[in-house]
Design a protein around this motif. Structure first.
Motif, PDB file in Angstrom:
ATOM      1  N   ARG A  40      -3.265  -4.348   6.465  1.00  0.00           N
ATOM      2  CA  ARG A  40      -2.009  -4.723   7.342  1.00  0.00           C
ATOM      3  C   ARG A  40      -2.396  -4.449   9.176  1.00  0.00           C
ATOM      4  N   LEU A  41      -3.406  -2.828   8.786  1.00  0.00           N
ATOM      5  CA  LEU A  41      -3.626  -2.080  10.249  1.00  0.00           C
ATOM      6  C   LEU A  41      -4.124  -3.033  10.456  1.00  0.00           C
ATOM      7  N   LEU A  42      -5.711  -4.044  10.036  1.00  0.00           N
ATOM      8  CA  LEU A  42      -6.530  -4.740  10.267  1.00  0.00           C
ATOM      9  C   LEU A  42      -6.297  -5.896  11.057  1.00  0.00           C
ATOM     10  N   VAL A  43      -5.343  -6.815  10.249  1.00  0.00           N
ATOM     11  CA  VAL A  43      -4.514  -7.732  10.895  1.00  0.00           C
ATOM     12  C   VAL A  43      -4.202  -7.459  12.291  1.00  0.00           C
ATOM     13  N   GLN A  44      -3.076  -6.298  12.521  1.00  0.00           N
ATOM     14  CA  GLN A  44      -2.866  -5.363  13.810  1.00  0.00           C
ATOM     15  C   GLN A  44      -3.771  -5.635  14.835  1.00  0.00           C
ATOM     16  N   ARG A  45      -4.893  -5.091  14.406  1.00  0.00           N
ATOM     17  CA  ARG A  45      -5.911  -4.476  15.412  1.00  0.00           C
ATOM     18  C   ARG A  45      -6.976  -5.714  15.546  1.00  0.00           C
ATOM     19  N   GLY A  46      -6.384  -6.520  15.116  1.00  0.00           N
ATOM     20  CA  GLY A  46      -6.990  -8.307  15.380  1.00  0.00           C
ATOM     21  C   GLY A  46      -7.959  -8.594  15.336  1.00  0.00           C
ATOM     22  N   VAL A  47      -8.408  -7.828  14.194  1.00  0.00           N
ATOM     23  CA  VAL A  47      -9.925  -8.214  12.925  1.00  0.00           C
ATOM     24  C   VAL A  47      -9.286  -9.207  12.290  1.00  0.00           C
ATOM     25  N   ASP A  48     -10.522 -10.511  12.628  1.00  0.00           N
ATOM     26  CA  ASP A  48     -10.944 -11.846  12.284  1.00  0.00           C
ATOM     27  C   ASP A  48     -10.875 -11.695  11.385  1.00  0.00           C
ATOM     28  N   PRO A  49     -10.429 -12.736   9.352  1.00  0.00           N
ATOM     29  CA  PRO A  49     -10.641 -12.672   8.930  1.00  0.00           C
ATOM     30  C   PRO A  49     -11.909 -13.057   7.888  1.00  0.00           C
ATOM     31  N   GLU A  50     -12.476 -13.584   9.225  1.00  0.00           N
ATOM     32  CA  GLU A  50     -14.375 -13.578   8.823  1.00  0.00           C
ATOM     33  C   GLU A  50     -15.472 -12.291   8.919  1.00  0.00           C
ATOM     34  N   ASP A  51     -14.298 -11.442   9.563  1.00  0.00           N
ATOM     35  CA  ASP A  51     -15.493 -10.380  10.193  1.00  0.00           C
ATOM     36  C   ASP A  51     -14.863  -9.649   9.551  1.00  0.00           C
ATOM     37  N   VAL A  52     -14.025  -9.209   8.532  1.00  0.00           N
ATOM     38  CA  VAL A  52     -13.772  -7.598   8.104  1.00  0.00           C
ATOM     39  C   VAL A  52     -14.479  -6.821   7.100  1.00  0.00           C
ATOM     40  N   GLN A  53     -15.516  -7.864   6.457  1.00  0.00           N
ATOM     41  CA  GLN A  53     -16.492  -7.175   5.600  1.00  0.00           C
ATOM     42  C   GLN A  53     -17.697  -6.368   7.175  1.00  0.00           C
ATOM     43  N   PRO A 511      -4.539   5.289  14.306  1.00  0.00           N
ATOM     44  CA  PRO A 511      -2.753   4.312  13.535  1.00  0.00           C
ATOM     45  C   PRO A 511      -1.829   5.769  14.059  1.00  0.00           C
ATOM     46  N   ILE A 512      -1.038   5.378  14.819  1.00  0.00           N
ATOM     47  CA  ILE A 512       0.373   5.826  15.076  1.00  0.00           C
ATOM     48  C   ILE A 512       1.744   6.034  14.146  1.00  0.00           C
ATOM     49  N   PHE A 513       1.935   7.286  13.253  1.00  0.00           N
ATOM     50  CA  PHE A 513       2.862   6.742  12.308  1.00  0.00           C
ATOM     51  C   PHE A 513       4.425   7.014  13.111  1.00  0.00           C
ATOM     52  N   ALA A 514       5.704   6.008  12.047  1.00  0.00           N
ATOM     53  CA  ALA A 514       6.768   7.439  12.835  1.00  0.00           C
ATOM     54  C   ALA A 514       7.157   8.193  11.509  1.00  0.00           C
ATOM     55  N   LEU A 515       8.091   8.936  11.646  1.00  0.00           N
ATOM     56  CA  LEU A 515       8.737   9.658  10.779  1.00  0.00           C
ATOM     57  C   LEU A 515      10.003   9.821  11.346  1.00  0.00           C
ATOM     58  N   SER A 516      11.240   9.452  10.301  1.00  0.00           N
ATOM     59  CA  SER A 516      12.077   9.454  10.780  1.00  0.00           C
ATOM     60  C   SER A 516      13.381  10.231   9.810  1.00  0.00           C
ATOM     61  N   GLY A 517      13.904  11.143  11.153  1.00  0.00           N
ATOM     62  CA  GLY A 517      15.039  11.894  10.344  1.00  0.00           C
ATOM     63  C   GLY A 517      14.507  12.935   9.928  1.00  0.00           C
ATOM     64  N   VAL A 518      12.924  13.428  10.570  1.00  0.00           N
ATOM     65  CA  VAL A 518      12.745  15.096   9.479  1.00  0.00           C
ATOM     66  C   VAL A 518      13.341  15.978   9.442  1.00  0.00           C
ATOM     67  N   ARG A 519      13.425  17.188   8.820  1.00  0.00           N
ATOM     68  CA  ARG A 519      14.182  17.891   8.831  1.00  0.00           C
ATOM     69  C   ARG A 519      12.528  19.057   9.731  1.00  0.00           C
ATOM     70  N   VAL A 520      13.056  20.350  10.378  1.00  0.00           N
ATOM     71  CA  VAL A 520      12.435  20.821  10.959  1.00  0.00           C
ATOM     72  C   VAL A 520      12.317  22.622  10.244  1.00  0.00           C
ATOM     73  N   PHE A 521      11.422  23.411  10.446  1.00  0.00           N
ATOM     74  CA  PHE A 521      11.634  24.576   9.647  1.00  0.00           C
ATOM     75  C   PHE A 521      10.644  25.225  10.790  1.00  0.00           C
ATOM     76  N   ASP A 522      10.666  27.018  10.603  1.00  0.00           N
ATOM     77  CA  ASP A 522       9.577  27.595  11.098  1.00  0.00           C
ATOM     78  C   ASP A 522       9.448  27.163  12.689  1.00  0.00           C
ATOM     79  N   VAL A 523       9.530  27.318  13.052  1.00  0.00           N
ATOM     80  CA  VAL A 523       8.570  26.394  15.053  1.00  0.00           C
ATOM     81  C   VAL A 523       8.071  27.938  15.143  1.00  0.00           C
ATOM     82  N   ASN A 524       6.795  28.256  15.514  1.00  0.00           N
ATOM     83  CA  ASN A 524       6.508  28.846  15.950  1.00  0.00           C
ATOM     84  C   ASN A 524       5.240  28.184  17.265  1.00  0.00           C
ATOM     85  N   VAL A 525       5.200  29.658  18.776  1.00  0.00           N
ATOM     86  CA  VAL A 525       4.307  29.192  19.325  1.00  0.00           C
ATOM     87  C   VAL A 525       2.357  29.813  19.119  1.00  0.00           C
TER      88      VAL A 525
END
Length: 606
Positions: A40-53, A511-525
């Protein structure tokens, strides 16, 4: 595919999920034995099926282009081969950044293999600035050079190359920066961005151009019988692809076409540990495993560049050219010291620049420009890049240098965003007489300007961007590849991603991924500017470390710090492998996010 309907995030982005044709995805899975998410990532990046290898496993035998397809290469290679056979003295002039240092090292190693020890001139970034000068050409001539191989600069150096020609020097320019309609006076110019070049290799960095040059010269020498007559082996060109991979990654050119081949094979070449300079960089940078492109961008590259920022521009080229272990480690530790000094200066300079943007009129709506007599001339590009990341608009930083006789010259660097070509702006301003020099890439460029013309230059940029119909109020899209979960992000998943879809960079973004509704703990600077989190999926379970670099003071950072105990978040970012004390774990690097409860625009849609 499920998608989070984020119309406006806390970082002023609209989340746009990248689509892929399911039929093509299925075909790639079946024909190439790929996991579905990789296909799926290769298709999203426009890699032609003939050029995959070819994309997944590029090889030198099947994917290396013909160097002689580049404009001017045939005449150049034959002329240089004749010069080498006739023992004509050759010198090298190269830029002071990583691309210049790797280019210089490739050319030096090639000539040294032919029993030629060339004088090398790397200009001082702070006193000489970018590109060649008549004085530098004179210096190389006095060291005996009759031919100058010029790397990573020169394509717009009309006056300096004319001066070199008048001295009787034969200059060969190997560049990849944008040319003008007219080319400068030079014996040969190899630049895939030449308007008459039809090779399709315009993605190359200068180090890639120099490697192609060496391949062409090597072939010309072979055809002329040089190696047989001299009883000399041909150059071990493949062993220097580690330098090409390093320079390609650090110069941020598109990781497409042959660049992908160079980076894949170049970093694989590093496992042989043939380059003592690269080995020493790994030592001082505490890179425990084999270096990868991220190590190059975040650890190795900044150290090579650091020397030029504190009056030691030649250290990078020397480091990558030496075969002496002790010398390599000595130079690498010197660069480590330079890098520490650079970081301290840059922090103060960024604070000053940010103050000018927010309180002293440095924000011009569509772009940012700040200048100061106390700004460090070697850090203008780095600070401009920081300003772009913080304010999401083109940024220009101007420093001032006394060039002698009481004459002050403004020297600036610009970094841009998609849609605003920095090189075009600077070249246009130079041609219109607003600035003295200017050029670069679409996303980064440099210039010199007389202080009295700075206001006119600001007005010129403002009008230029207005003509492009740029506005500061447009909500930019953040392209997201898929929704992921904390529990599903295992090291094997990241290895599979990196090995099949990587290396990542411009033209093949990570690739950029989304995480849905995650719980956050222990925030530090950390270090007063970064935010470290512990996160889990909405339903709980295993926790993962997350980092929001530079998050302190941002809208998302403030929301995380204030509300992490009471609200889940939708987060967007990238998974990274963290190697520590022999253990490998996965962490999430946050790019964007939003409060998952209070923003009524957020919903999970199918």
């Amino acid at each position: 595919m499920c998608a989070l309907n984020v119309e406006k995030s806390l970082e002023n982005k609209r989340w746009k999920f990248v689509s892929a044709d399911d039929d093509i995805v299925t075909r790639l899975v079946q024909n190439n034995d790929l996991p579905e998410f990789v296909a799926r990532l290769l298709v999203q990046r426009g890699v032609d099926p003939e050029d995959v290898q070819g994309f997944l496993n590029p090889t030198l035998r099947d994917n290396f282009p013909d160097p002689f397809s580049m404009a001017g290469m045939d005449d150049f290679a034959n002329n240089l081969a004749d010069a080498i056979i006739n023992k004509t003295p050759i010198g090298i002039f190269a830029d002071f950044d990583v691309d210049g240092a790797t280019s210089s090292a490739i050319l030096t190693r090639f000539l040294r293999h032919l029993d030629i020890t060339p004088p090398v001139y790397i200009p001082d970034r702070l006193t000489e600035g970018y590109g060649p000068s008549a004085e530098a050409m004179q210096s190389l001539k006095e060291q005996g050079a009759e031919i100058i191989l010029m790397a990573d600069c020169g394509i717009t150096a009309f006056d300096s190359l004319q001066a070199a020609h008048d001295m009787g020097l034969k200059v060969c320019v190997f560049d990849h920066h944008e040319p003008e309609d007219k080319l400068p006076m030079a014996w040969h110019i190899i630049n895939p961005k030449r308007h008459d070049d039809e090779s399709g290799l315009d993605m190359l960095a200068a180090c890639g151009v120099c490697f192609m040059v060496c391949v062409a010269i090597n072939k010309a020498l072979r055809a002329k019988g040089y190696f047989k007559e001299e009883g000399r082996t041909e150059a071990p060109l493949k062993s220097w692809l580690d330098l090409v991979g390093l320079g390609t990654v650090c110069d941020m050119v598109p990781l497409t076409g042959v660049n992908r081949l160079f980076v894949k094979i170049g970093f694989d070449q590093m496992r042989h540990k043939n380059n003592e300079g690269i080995n020493a960089l790994c030592l001082v940078g505490k890179i425990e495993n084999l270096p990868d492109p991220k190590d190059a961008g975040w650890c190795m590259g900044p150290r090579i560049n650091a020397g030029s920022r504190v009056h030691r521009s030649d250290l990078g080229a020397k480091l990558l050219s030496t075969d002496d272990v002790e010398e390599a480690q000595s130079i690498a530790w010197a660069l480590e010291d330079c890098n520490r000094e650079r970081r301290a200066i840059q922090t103060k300079m960024m604070q000053n620049a940010q103050n000018k943007v927010e309180f002293l009129g440095g924000d011009y709506g569509d772009f940012i420009m700040v200048d100061d007599e106390d700004f460090h001339p070697g850090l203008s590009g780095l600070v401009a890049g920081q300003l772009v990341r913080k304010y999401n608009k083109p940024a220009i930083v101007v420093t001032y240098t006394d060039i002698g006789g009481g004459v002050i010259e403004g020297r600036g660097s610009g970094r841009s965003i998609k849609g605003v070509n920095m090189a075009d702006i600077f070249i246009s301003a130079k041609n219109d007489g607003v600035i003295e020099k200017g050029g670069g890439h679409a996303m980064a460029g440099g210039f010199t300007v007389l202080p009295d013309n700075l206001t006119a230059f600001k007005d010129y940029i403002a009008q230029y961007i207005r003509d492009l119909k740029m506005t500061r109020d447009v909500i930019e899209p953040l392209h997201i590849d898929a929704i992921a979960t904390v529990r599903g992000a295992k090291p094997d998943f990241i290895h599979l991603l990196n090995n099949n879809v990587g290396p990542f960079g411009i033209g093949n973004v990570e690739p950029i991924f989304a995480l849905s509704g995650v719980r956050v703990f222990d925030v530090n600077v950390l270090k007063e500017k970064h935010i470290r989190l512990m996160i889990s999926d909405a339903e709980g379970g295993s926790r993962m470390k997350a980092m929001f670099f530079g998050g302190v003071g941002t809208p998302l950072g403030d929301m995380l710090m204030k509300n992490y105990r009471v609200t889940p978040f939708h987060l967007a970012g990238q998974f990274q492998l963290n190697h520590w004390q022999g253990r490998t774990s996965v962490e999430f690097h946050v790019i964007d996010g939003i409060n998952a409860i209070n923003d009524t625009q957020q919903q999970l849609t199918g």
